[in-house]
Motif scaffolding. Structure first.
Motif, PDB file in Angstrom:
ATOM      1  N   ALA A  32       0.817  -1.211   0.000  1.00 15.36           N
ATOM      2  CA  ALA A  32       0.000   0.000   0.000  1.00 15.36           C
ATOM      3  C   ALA A  32       0.849   1.259   0.000  1.00 15.36           C
ATOM      4  O   ALA A  32       0.471   2.271  -0.599  1.00 15.36           O
ATOM      5  CB  ALA A  32      -0.925   0.003   1.228  1.00 15.36           C
ATOM      6  N   ARG A  33       2.015   1.207   0.641  1.00 14.42           N
ATOM      7  CA  ARG A  33       2.818   2.419   0.826  1.00 14.42           C
ATOM      8  C   ARG A  33       3.893   2.618  -0.234  1.00 14.42           C
ATOM      9  O   ARG A  33       4.424   3.719  -0.369  1.00 14.42           O
ATOM     10  CB  ARG A  33       3.466   2.371   2.212  1.00 14.42           C
ATOM     11  CG  ARG A  33       2.470   2.264   3.358  1.00 14.42           C
ATOM     12  CD  ARG A  33       1.667   3.552   3.553  1.00 14.42           C
ATOM     13  NE  ARG A  33       0.491   3.340   4.371  1.00 14.42           N
ATOM     14  CZ  ARG A  33       0.504   3.211   5.702  1.00 14.42           C
ATOM     15  NH1 ARG A  33       1.647   3.257   6.346  1.00 14.42           N
ATOM     16  NH2 ARG A  33      -0.620   3.029   6.353  1.00 14.42           N
ATOM     17  N   GLU A  34       4.235   1.585  -0.981  1.00 16.11           N
ATOM     18  CA  GLU A  34       5.353   1.684  -1.912  1.00 16.11           C
ATOM     19  C   GLU A  34       4.955   2.189  -3.294  1.00 16.11           C
ATOM     20  O   GLU A  34       5.814   2.325  -4.158  1.00 16.11           O
ATOM     21  CB  GLU A  34       6.019   0.303  -2.069  1.00 16.11           C
ATOM     22  CG  GLU A  34       6.819  -0.139  -0.854  1.00 16.11           C
ATOM     23  CD  GLU A  34       7.474  -1.496  -1.061  1.00 16.11           C
ATOM     24  OE1 GLU A  34       7.105  -2.190  -2.042  1.00 16.11           O
ATOM     25  OE2 GLU A  34       8.335  -1.863  -0.245  1.00 16.11           O
ATOM     26  N   HIS A  35       3.692   2.464  -3.500  1.00 11.94           N
ATOM     27  CA  HIS A  35       3.232   2.815  -4.837  1.00 11.94           C
ATOM     28  C   HIS A  35       2.594   4.199  -4.845  1.00 11.94           C
ATOM     29  O   HIS A  35       1.937   4.606  -3.877  1.00 11.94           O
ATOM     30  CB  HIS A  35       2.251   1.761  -5.347  1.00 11.94           C
ATOM     31  CG  HIS A  35       2.894   0.423  -5.523  1.00 11.94           C
ATOM     32  ND1 HIS A  35       3.072  -0.462  -4.470  1.00 11.94           N
ATOM     33  CD2 HIS A  35       3.443  -0.174  -6.623  1.00 11.94           C
ATOM     34  CE1 HIS A  35       3.694  -1.542  -4.920  1.00 11.94           C
ATOM     35  NE2 HIS A  35       3.923  -1.395  -6.218  1.00 11.94           N
ATOM     36  N   GLY A  36       2.775   4.901  -5.967  1.00  9.92           N
ATOM     37  CA  GLY A  36       2.255   6.263  -6.073  1.00  9.92           C
ATOM     38  C   GLY A  36       0.818   6.337  -6.536  1.00  9.92           C
ATOM     39  O   GLY A  36       0.186   7.394  -6.471  1.00  9.92           O
ATOM     40  N   LEU A  37       0.271   5.216  -7.031  1.00  8.80           N
ATOM     41  CA  LEU A  37      -1.106   5.181  -7.514  1.00  8.80           C
ATOM     42  C   LEU A  37      -1.609   3.753  -7.439  1.00  8.80           C
ATOM     43  O   LEU A  37      -0.876   2.810  -7.754  1.00  8.80           O
ATOM     44  CB  LEU A  37      -1.186   5.671  -8.970  1.00  8.80           C
ATOM     45  CG  LEU A  37      -2.551   5.587  -9.671  1.00  8.80           C
ATOM     46  CD1 LEU A  37      -3.542   6.554  -9.031  1.00  8.80           C
ATOM     47  CD2 LEU A  37      -2.413   5.896 -11.163  1.00  8.80           C
ATOM     48  N   VAL A  38      -2.853   3.592  -7.012  1.00  8.79           N
ATOM     49  CA  VAL A  38      -3.514   2.286  -7.012  1.00  8.79           C
ATOM     50  C   VAL A  38      -4.626   2.331  -8.049  1.00  8.79           C
ATOM     51  O   VAL A  38      -5.513   3.189  -7.981  1.00  8.79           O
ATOM     52  CB  VAL A  38      -4.085   1.929  -5.630  1.00  8.79           C
ATOM     53  CG1 VAL A  38      -4.814   0.591  -5.689  1.00  8.79           C
ATOM     54  CG2 VAL A  38      -2.984   1.888  -4.583  1.00  8.79           C
ATOM     55  N   VAL A  39      -4.564   1.417  -9.011  1.00  6.36           N
ATOM     56  CA  VAL A  39      -5.582   1.314 -10.051  1.00  6.36           C
ATOM     57  C   VAL A  39      -6.360   0.018  -9.840  1.00  6.36           C
ATOM     58  O   VAL A  39      -5.751  -1.044  -9.660  1.00  6.36           O
ATOM     59  CB  VAL A  39      -4.951   1.317 -11.460  1.00  6.36           C
ATOM     60  CG1 VAL A  39      -6.027   1.133 -12.533  1.00  6.36           C
ATOM     61  CG2 VAL A  39      -4.179   2.617 -11.694  1.00  6.36           C
ATOM     62  N   VAL A  40      -7.682   0.104  -9.858  1.00  9.16           N
ATOM     63  CA  VAL A  40      -8.539  -1.079  -9.727  1.00  9.16           C
ATOM     64  C   VAL A  40      -9.272  -1.257 -11.052  1.00  9.16           C
ATOM     65  O   VAL A  40     -10.093  -0.420 -11.437  1.00  9.16           O
ATOM     66  CB  VAL A  40      -9.549  -0.935  -8.584  1.00  9.16           C
ATOM     67  CG1 VAL A  40     -10.331  -2.237  -8.398  1.00  9.16           C
ATOM     68  CG2 VAL A  40      -8.849  -0.542  -7.287  1.00  9.16           C
ATOM     69  N   ALA A  41      -8.945  -2.351 -11.770  1.00  8.82           N
ATOM     70  CA  ALA A  41      -9.539  -2.571 -13.089  1.00  8.82           C
ATOM     71  C   ALA A  41      -9.578  -4.072 -13.385  1.00  8.82           C
ATOM     72  O   ALA A  41      -8.519  -4.692 -13.377  1.00  8.82           O
ATOM     73  CB  ALA A  41      -8.727  -1.834 -14.157  1.00  8.82           C
ATOM     74  N   PRO A  42     -10.734  -4.636 -13.628  1.00  8.11           N
ATOM     75  CA  PRO A  42     -12.038  -3.980 -13.513  1.00  8.11           C
ATOM     76  C   PRO A  42     -12.450  -3.833 -12.047  1.00  8.11           C
ATOM     77  O   PRO A  42     -12.135  -4.694 -11.220  1.00  8.11           O
ATOM     78  CB  PRO A  42     -12.973  -4.948 -14.243  1.00  8.11           C
ATOM     79  CG  PRO A  42     -12.306  -6.287 -14.107  1.00  8.11           C
ATOM     80  CD  PRO A  42     -10.830  -6.016 -14.142  1.00  8.11           C
ATOM     81  N   ALA A  43     -13.145  -2.733 -11.765  1.00  4.26           N
ATOM     82  CA  ALA A  43     -13.726  -2.529 -10.439  1.00  4.26           C
ATOM     83  C   ALA A  43     -15.151  -3.061 -10.492  1.00  4.26           C
ATOM     84  O   ALA A  43     -16.031  -2.455 -11.104  1.00  4.26           O
ATOM     85  CB  ALA A  43     -13.706  -1.052 -10.066  1.00  4.26           C
ATOM     86  N   THR A  44     -15.377  -4.196  -9.901  1.00  5.99           N
ATOM     87  CA  THR A  44     -16.699  -4.821  -9.930  1.00  5.99           C
ATOM     88  C   THR A  44     -17.631  -4.143  -8.933  1.00  5.99           C
ATOM     89  O   THR A  44     -17.200  -3.385  -8.049  1.00  5.99           O
ATOM     90  CB  THR A  44     -16.590  -6.306  -9.581  1.00  5.99           C
ATOM     91  OG1 THR A  44     -16.080  -6.421  -8.238  1.00  5.99           O
ATOM     92  CG2 THR A  44     -15.657  -7.034 -10.543  1.00  5.99           C
ATOM     93  N   ALA A  45     -18.912  -4.414  -9.060  1.00  5.94           N
ATOM     94  CA  ALA A  45     -19.881  -3.887  -8.098  1.00  5.94           C
ATOM     95  C   ALA A  45     -19.537  -4.354  -6.690  1.00  5.94           C
ATOM     96  O   ALA A  45     -19.661  -3.602  -5.714  1.00  5.94           O
ATOM     97  CB  ALA A  45     -21.294  -4.328  -8.492  1.00  5.94           C
ATOM     98  N   ASP A  46     -19.092  -5.600  -6.583  1.00  9.12           N
ATOM     99  CA  ASP A  46     -18.720  -6.148  -5.278  1.00  9.12           C
ATOM    100  C   ASP A  46     -17.527  -5.404  -4.689  1.00  9.12           C
ATOM    101  O   ASP A  46     -17.521  -5.055  -3.506  1.00  9.12           O
ATOM    102  CB  ASP A  46     -18.397  -7.636  -5.424  1.00  9.12           C
ATOM    103  CG  ASP A  46     -17.947  -8.260  -4.127  1.00  9.12           C
ATOM    104  OD1 ASP A  46     -18.787  -8.420  -3.221  1.00  9.12           O
ATOM    105  OD2 ASP A  46     -16.741  -8.562  -3.994  1.00  9.12           O
ATOM    106  N   ARG A  47     -16.500  -5.146  -5.502  1.00 10.45           N
ATOM    107  CA  ARG A  47     -15.310  -4.452  -4.996  1.00 10.45           C
ATOM    108  C   ARG A  47     -15.656  -3.033  -4.560  1.00 10.45           C
ATOM    109  O   ARG A  47     -15.184  -2.566  -3.521  1.00 10.45           O
ATOM    110  CB  ARG A  47     -14.224  -4.434  -6.080  1.00 10.45           C
ATOM    111  CG  ARG A  47     -12.944  -3.709  -5.698  1.00 10.45           C
ATOM    112  CD  ARG A  47     -12.322  -4.253  -4.415  1.00 10.45           C
ATOM    113  NE  ARG A  47     -12.042  -5.676  -4.506  1.00 10.45           N
ATOM    114  CZ  ARG A  47     -11.722  -6.445  -3.470  1.00 10.45           C
ATOM    115  NH1 ARG A  47     -11.677  -5.932  -2.245  1.00 10.45           N
ATOM    116  NH2 ARG A  47     -11.480  -7.741  -3.638  1.00 10.45           N
TER     117      ARG A  47
END
Length: 406
Positions: free
Chosen positions: A80-95
């Motif tokens: 969580a801390r080592e990255h400059g951006l978090v991308v969620v793809a695909p972002a499901t309805a559940d997520r």
């Protein structure tokens, strides 16, 4: 050089059919110099293999919250801390629902709660799921929490015969959204407020029928987003559309022209007003409270009344914004009608566009605009509506000049 060069991006791949697009997304991110660390949910592995993902990313694929080796140093926090951006793809309805509810039942959820980096989600789901009230609530909550979104788009679904809003954004769209987040932007309209109208209005005839038009709201919504990106505090007054609300924008949903005018006046004072909505010129003078039935006497006679002219009302309003821009959707005498509208309605500029059926502007993705002011006519090339919106935001900033607070 891309804004992604040298950046570390954590890509959470969700469990949906659109997961296959993440293989191309990884390639596109790496082409621009980004390092990609993949995290796959258990469901994602049903659609793409960790071997393919890891090979393209040239990196290890993480998936288990309780991995003994990784969690010796609290791996989910490290990721969580080592990255400059978090991308969620695909972002499901559940997520989306899990994050909106603050759940961390798997590695992806734990990372999303622990990260201090920006989070970009690319939703992908069936249109019925996207329109469900629970998903709309979760979308609003996540937006309030600072999550950014790209898409979803409109198109055919994996389910046979189904189409609508729910397709995951294409990889290059996600890359562009990531670049926008990670690159510092000029915000020439910071400190200013703007009100934008968008979409059609629906004027009821009876409980089941109404007068409307083919406006999709794409241009108005794009302009609201462009003014937001330029730093303005934006209120969008939207008629009935199927588009998602732009994130970071205050949205007021209305049905009729009278409701739209009331919402606009409630948004004043404002520094900028852009009237894009295709407002119905007329309404039925006396709306029937019961469904009008066919009779042997033939079609009913509908008496029409003129709707309020929102642009003219605000153009001559006691709280008139400093800059008022209107649209002229015409099929004939485009420039003559636009100039007439400019003078009569108290606008500073009119964006004239030809909405003849063969042009495909109404409901389409492109627009060809002529910017009409007292100084003359500026012809713009055919542009995607998002690009036209960005160009308008730039023109507004230039027009306001020194009054813009940097």
């Amino acid at each position: 050089m891309s804004a992604l060069a040298g950046k570390r991006i954590l890509l959470i791949i969700g469990g949906g059919i659109a997961a296959y697009k993440c293989l191309d997304l990884i390639r596109r991110l790496k082409e621009r110099g980004a390092g990609v660390t993949p995290v796959m949910t258990r469901a994602a592995a049903e659609f793409v293999t960790p071997l393919s993902v890891g090979a393209l990313a040239a990196n290890r694929v993480y998936s288990d919250l309780f991995d003994r080796e990784d969690e010796q140093d609290v791996g989910h926090i490290r990721l969580a801390r080592e990255h400059g951006l978090v991308v969620v793809a695909p972002a499901t309805a559940d997520r989306m629902a899990r994050l909106a509810g603050g759940l961390a039942e798997d590695l992806a959820g734990a990372i999303l709660l622990a990260t201090r980096a920006p989070v970009l989600m690319a939703p992908a789901m069936n249109p019925a799921m996207w329109e469900h009230p629970a998903t709309r609530r979760n979308l609003a909550r996540l937006g309030e929490d600072g999550v950014r979104f790209v898409g979803p788009g409109t198109g055919e679904m994996a389910e046979k015969g189904e189409a609508g809003v729910g397709r995951m954004a294409e990889p290059l769209e996600i890359v562009a959204a990531a670049e926008a987040i990670l690159s510092p932007k000029e915000r020439p309209l910071a400190g200013l407020s703007a009100v934008v109208t968008s979409g059609p209005t629906h004027e009821p005839i009876d409980p089941v029928r109404y007068i409307a038009n083919r406006s999709s709201g794409r241009q108005g919504h794009a302009i609201a987003a462009a003014l937001r990106d330029a730093g303005a505090d934006v209120t969008l007054v939207s008629g009935p559309v199927t588009l998602p609300d732009p994130q970071g924008v205050s949205v007021r949903h209305v049905e009729t022209a009278a409701e739209m005018l009331s919402a606009v006046e409630a948004s004043l004072p404002a520094d900028i007003a852009v009237f894009v909505a295709a407002v119905a010129d007329w309404r039925v003078a006396a709306e029937s409270l019961r469904k009008i039935k066919k009779t042997a006497e033939g079609p009913p006679s509908l008496a029409l009344a003129e709707n309020p002219d929102i642009l003219a009302t605000i153009g001559h309003h006691a709280k008139r914004p400093g800059l008022v821009v209107g649209f002229a959707a015409e099929t004939d005498d485009l420039l003559a009608n636009a100039r007439n509208k400019l003078e009569r309605k108290g606008a500073d500029a009119i964006l004239a566009n030809d909405v003849s059926p063969e042009g495909g502007v109404m409901g389409g993705s492109d627009n060809t605009i002529r910017l009409v002011t007292a100084d003359g006519v500026e012809e713009w090339p055919k542009l995607a509506k998002d690009a036209a919106a960005g160009r308008l935001a730039g023109w507004i900033a230039a027009r306001l000049g020194r009054s813009v607070r940097k």
